[in-house]
Design an enzyme around this catalytic site. Structure first.
Site, PDB file in Angstrom:
ATOM      1  N   SER A  64       0.857  -1.190   0.000  1.00  0.00           N
ATOM      2  CA  SER A  64       0.000   0.000   0.000  1.00  0.00           C
ATOM      3  C   SER A  64       0.890   1.237   0.000  1.00  0.00           C
ATOM      4  CB  SER A  64      -0.906   0.005   1.234  1.00  0.00           C
ATOM      5  OG  SER A  64      -1.789  -1.086   1.214  1.00  0.00           O
ATOM      6  N   GLY A 117      -0.373   4.497  -0.031  1.00  0.00           N
ATOM      7  CA  GLY A 117      -1.162   5.666   0.321  1.00  0.00           C
ATOM      8  C   GLY A 117      -1.844   6.263  -0.892  1.00  0.00           C
ATOM      9  N   ASP A 156      -0.628   7.113  -3.537  1.00  0.00           N
ATOM     10  CA  ASP A 156      -0.042   6.626  -4.788  1.00  0.00           C
ATOM     11  C   ASP A 156      -0.577   5.258  -5.192  1.00  0.00           C
ATOM     12  OD1 ASP A 156       1.554   8.901  -5.078  1.00  0.00           O
ATOM     13  OD2 ASP A 156       3.110   8.053  -3.784  1.00  0.00           O
ATOM     14  N   ASP A 194      -7.852  -2.879   5.070  1.00  0.00           N
ATOM     15  CA  ASP A 194      -8.694  -4.059   5.254  1.00  0.00           C
ATOM     16  C   ASP A 194      -9.609  -4.269   4.055  1.00  0.00           C
ATOM     17  OD1 ASP A 194      -7.525  -4.118   7.785  1.00  0.00           O
ATOM     18  OD2 ASP A 194      -9.147  -2.918   8.655  1.00  0.00           O
TER      19      ASP A 194
END
Length: 316
Positions: free
Chosen positions: A213, A215, A217, A247
């Site tokens: 992940s 964020g 981006d 999640d």
């Protein structure tokens, strides 16, 4: 059936106050309780996507019973198969006033090797993906997580692990099908600031796939033995509640692995690539929701229509 394991669930309690007064008496205007934990959020989002979902993990005491009862009330379609423990499930306390939110997070109850063994045994008679999400309770060892991964693999069930620290390495060495750290967790675990290099390090340890992940981006996906990196990002910058975004992304990948075409290694790899834009869109829809574990599916579909996936080669 998607089995979502929350090793360290919580009863989430929110106190609404006019103003939090430190070292003085603060009167509470309203109290809200919800079942908490990353795996619980995964199960709820998977159920919203139309998948059969099961919540599992360790529960104990009055607050453990409250978590199970609240989940039944909020999402009655989610099956529950918890491992009962001697300790009492923790609480997370959020104090919300007009300015901000203050958090008080209790430590989880200790679990034993026997508790972990019982958790692993529950996977033998099921089918479909297994997800392990969140922190591990006191008393846990890296080998306990490895045992759950081994049990899932022995049952022919793909397994996704969303955790941090040394447990990422334990999960990789145990052969997890997918690891999902965020950029900071990956850097902390591997000592590598470059997400591609960090993901490659976990692949070299034995993981089949790593999604990172990033964020705003978006997300980065790498597969073992494939010199390609896949990236996908939201079409616009989002602001809101990021608590359940990761999640929701895990739920998207679990739903992809729940397809019949993901029965072997080739099918699973293709399912993860196909799920990448869905994970980004679902994560974005979760950011726009005020409550973790909930998504607006209309927003999800609108965002999905505007996400593109980029493929680039990288050094193997």
């Amino acid at each position: 059936m998607i089995t979502a394991i929350t090793p360290n669930p919580a009863l989430d309690v929110t106190y609404e106050v006019d103003e939090l007064l430190l070292h003085r008496t603060t009167r509470v205007r309203a109290v809200h309780e919800r079942p908490g934990g990353k795996g619980v959020n995964v199960a709820r989002v998977a159920a919203a996507l139309g998948r059969r979902a099961e919540a599992s993990g360790f529960l104990g005491g009055r607050d453990g019973r409250a978590v199970a009862d609240l989940l039944t009330r909020i999402d009655p379609g989610i099956a529950q198969r918890w491992v009962p423990i001697d300790g009492t499930t923790r609480r997370t306390i959020a104090v919300v006033d007009a300015q901000d939110t203050s958090m008080l997070n209790e430590p989880g109850p200790a679990v034993t090797a026997g508790d972990w063994t019982r958790q692993a045994e529950l996977l033998a008679d099921g089918s479909g993906p297994v997800v392990v999400s969140g922190s591990m309770p006191p008393g846990s060892r890296p080998g306990d997580l490895s045992g759950v991964i081994a049990a899932a693999r022995a049952a022919g069930r793909p397994i996704i692990v969303d955790t941090s620290g040394p447990l990422l390495h334990a999960a990789a060495r145990a052969g997890a099908d997918l690891l999902k750290p965020n950029r900071d967790e990956l850097a902390a675990a591997t000592g590598l600031d470059d997400p591609v290099a960090g993901a490659r390090a976990l692949l070299d340890e034995g993981a089949s796939a790593v999604v990172v992940s990033l964020g705003a981006d978006g997300m980065l996906l790498l597969l073992a033995g494939r010199p390609i990196r896949w990236t996908a990002a939201p079409a616009r910058v989002l602001s809101g509640n990021p608590t359940g975004a990761g999640d929701a992304a895990v739920a998207a990948f679990a739903a992809g692995l729940d397809e019949g075409s993901a029965a072997d290694a080739v099918g699973r790899a293709e399912a993860l690539v196909q799920s990448l834009p869905k994970a980004v869109a679902l994560s974005g829809a979760a950011v726009l929701s005020p409550v973790a574990g909930e998504v607006d599916l209309n927003t999800y579909r609108e965002m999905l229509s505007r996400i593109t996936v980029t493929e680039d080669e990288h050094a193997d």
